[in-house]
Each structure stands twice: as structure tokens, then as C-alpha cells.
Design a protein around this motif. Sequence first.
Motif, PDB file in Angstrom:
ATOM      1  N   UNK A 119       0.838  -1.198   0.000  1.00  0.00           N
ATOM      2  CA  UNK A 119       0.000   0.000   0.000  1.00  0.00           C
ATOM      3  C   UNK A 119       0.876   1.254   0.000  1.00  0.00           C
ATOM      4  N   UNK A 120       1.895   1.244   0.858  1.00  0.00           N
ATOM      5  CA  UNK A 120       2.793   2.400   0.918  1.00  0.00           C
ATOM      6  C   UNK A 120       3.511   2.591  -0.411  1.00  0.00           C
ATOM      7  N   UNK A 121       3.909   1.492  -1.039  1.00  0.00           N
ATOM      8  CA  UNK A 121       4.590   1.597  -2.330  1.00  0.00           C
ATOM      9  C   UNK A 121       3.681   2.193  -3.388  1.00  0.00           C
ATOM     10  N   UNK A 122       2.407   1.753  -3.392  1.00  0.00           N
ATOM     11  CA  UNK A 122       1.459   2.303  -4.367  1.00  0.00           C
ATOM     12  C   UNK A 122       1.236   3.793  -4.126  1.00  0.00           C
ATOM     13  N   UNK A 123       1.100   4.150  -2.835  1.00  0.00           N
ATOM     14  CA  UNK A 123       0.923   5.574  -2.523  1.00  0.00           C
ATOM     15  C   UNK A 123       2.159   6.382  -2.917  1.00  0.00           C
ATOM     16  N   UNK A 124       3.327   5.793  -2.685  1.00  0.00           N
ATOM     17  CA  UNK A 124       4.562   6.479  -3.049  1.00  0.00           C
ATOM     18  C   UNK A 124       4.646   6.673  -4.563  1.00  0.00           C
ATOM     19  N   UNK A 125       4.256   5.659  -5.313  1.00  0.00           N
ATOM     20  CA  UNK A 125       4.244   5.783  -6.783  1.00  0.00           C
ATOM     21  C   UNK A 125       3.269   6.866  -7.215  1.00  0.00           C
ATOM     22  N   UNK A 126       2.096   6.893  -6.539  1.00  0.00           N
ATOM     23  CA  UNK A 126       1.109   7.913  -6.875  1.00  0.00           C
ATOM     24  C   UNK A 126       1.646   9.313  -6.582  1.00  0.00           C
ATOM     25  N   UNK A 127       2.322   9.460  -5.418  1.00  0.00           N
ATOM     26  CA  UNK A 127       2.886  10.771  -5.068  1.00  0.00           C
ATOM     27  C   UNK A 127       3.934  11.188  -6.096  1.00  0.00           C
ATOM     28  N   UNK A 128       4.796  10.223  -6.441  1.00  0.00           N
ATOM     29  CA  UNK A 128       5.836  10.540  -7.428  1.00  0.00           C
ATOM     30  C   UNK A 128       5.204  10.932  -8.767  1.00  0.00           C
TER      31      UNK A 128
END
Length: 300
Positions: A119-128
Motif C-alpha cells: 500500500x505504501x509503495x502504491x501511494x509512493x508511486x502515486x505521489x511521485x
Amino acid sequence: MFATFVCLSANAEIVPNKNGVKALEKKYEELQSLHAHYSIELRRLTEKLKEEERCLKDLKSENNIQSAVIDSLRNICNQLGKKQSADNKSICRKIDETNSNVQENQKTLQNQTLWVGMVVLLLLVAIIGVAYRLAKRIKSGSTSIDEVRKAQDALQVAQGKMQEESIKLDDKLLELFDRQIANASKNVSNDKPDHSLVLKVADEVARIELNMSRMDSSIRGYKQLSKAVGRIKDNFNAHGYEIVDMLGKPYCEGMKVIAEFVLNEDLEEGQQIITGITKPQVNYNGIMIQAARITVSQNI
């Protein structure tokens, strides 16, 4: 002449008879004396024999009592042996159950960590992605102020969600550590204590406190996580452990720490503040068992 001879003969016979009677009387007296002596000795030996018989009787009675005590102690030893054997089996069973629970908790934590990490990785990708699009639009000059604000709001929302997920994961981790500490305290022995679990938990507590210092206290779950950290520390204190609080405190020369220094021009000149803790200082019964590894921000 003849008459004179007869008289002399008679006198000669009387004299030996008188001497023999005296000798017999003396012998009789000696025998009486010996008889009296042996009578006294016999009475003394008889009394001594009776005393020895009484002592023997007492010894037999004492021996019977001791035999009864020995039999009682033997029965108690047998009962204690059976109870110890049962206790050993019970302890082994509880240790196996504890190890099984720890393994299950570790598997659960690993699964939760993997899920939260995704989940954190997906959110991080979204932020990037959002940051990249925003930067691209700003660079091309085709982005309005409203769009920039919307993008900033989206970034803040995504960052808040990441922090919430991080708080959830840390809260689950502290719950697991709570159970492990409780199980470890039940199996404590008189041998030298094993500090490995405590030091591992202390490192995680330091990491969580560092993350919390960089978060907004209004984020959902923040207060609950703060209480969990306090509960862990109280549990440590109850068992003789202390995690020394250093975060945000001034750094002093001579402190028994492993320090890494970084420049921060926002601080006052000459000021040194502890802004990061990789490993906290841990004391056990007032004695340091782990030195702190810290980051010190300074403006010198």
C-alpha cells in the motif's frame, strides 16, 4: 618324768591349734571383705546394666521415630518428584505453545508488513506521479494556480494516508512485542537474563518515536500509537529496563554515545541538538547495556 613329757606334748599340740584358728579367722575376714567388695561391684554393674537397658530402649524408640520420619520424608520426596516431573512437562508444553504463538505472530506480522508495504509503495508511486506531472506542468507554464493547489492537496492527502498506514503497522508491531515480552517474563529464570528481545524492541521504539516526531499529532491513530509506546516503556521500567530519552535534547561533549554530526544552519551558532536516534541507550538496573547511536544537528 613321764608326766612331765605328757604335759609338754599337750602344750605343743595346743600352740599349733591356736595359730591355725587365727589363720582361719583372718582368711574368713578376708573372704568377707572380698564378698562385700564383690557385692558392691555386682550392685553397681546391675544398676549400670539397667541404665544401659533404658538407654537401649530409648534408642530403639528414637530409632522408630526416625524411621517414621524417614518414611514420611521419602513419601514427600516421591510426591515432590512426581510434581516436579509434572511441572517440567507443563513448562515444556507452555514453552512450545509460546514458541508456536511467537512464530504465528511473526508470520502474521510479516503478512501485514507485506500488505502495508504494498500500500505504501502504491501511494509512493502515486505521489511521485503527481509530483512529476505537477513539475512538468509548472515547467511548461500550462498549469494554473488552482491546479497547483489541487496537486499540493493531493500530495498532502497521499502523505497523510502513508503516515496513517505507517502508524497502523507500528501499532500492530508494538502489540506483537507486548505479547512477546509478556511471554518472555513468564519464562524468566534465575540465570543471566537475555536482553536480546528488549534491545530489539527498544530499537523499534526509538524508530517509532523518531517518525512520530516528524508527524502531525492530529493524524488518525497518532494518540493510540503514543499510548502504546508509553505502555511498552512502563513495561520495561517494571522489569528494570530504561530507555533513555534523548531525542530533541542538547548534545554534550563526553556523552557515552556513537554520534554522527550534520550541519543545520537554522540552529543558533554553537548549538547542538540530538535530532535522530538509530539505537537508544538502554539501562538495566541502572547499568548501561546498550550505548546510543545518534544524529546530532549543529551549527558550528
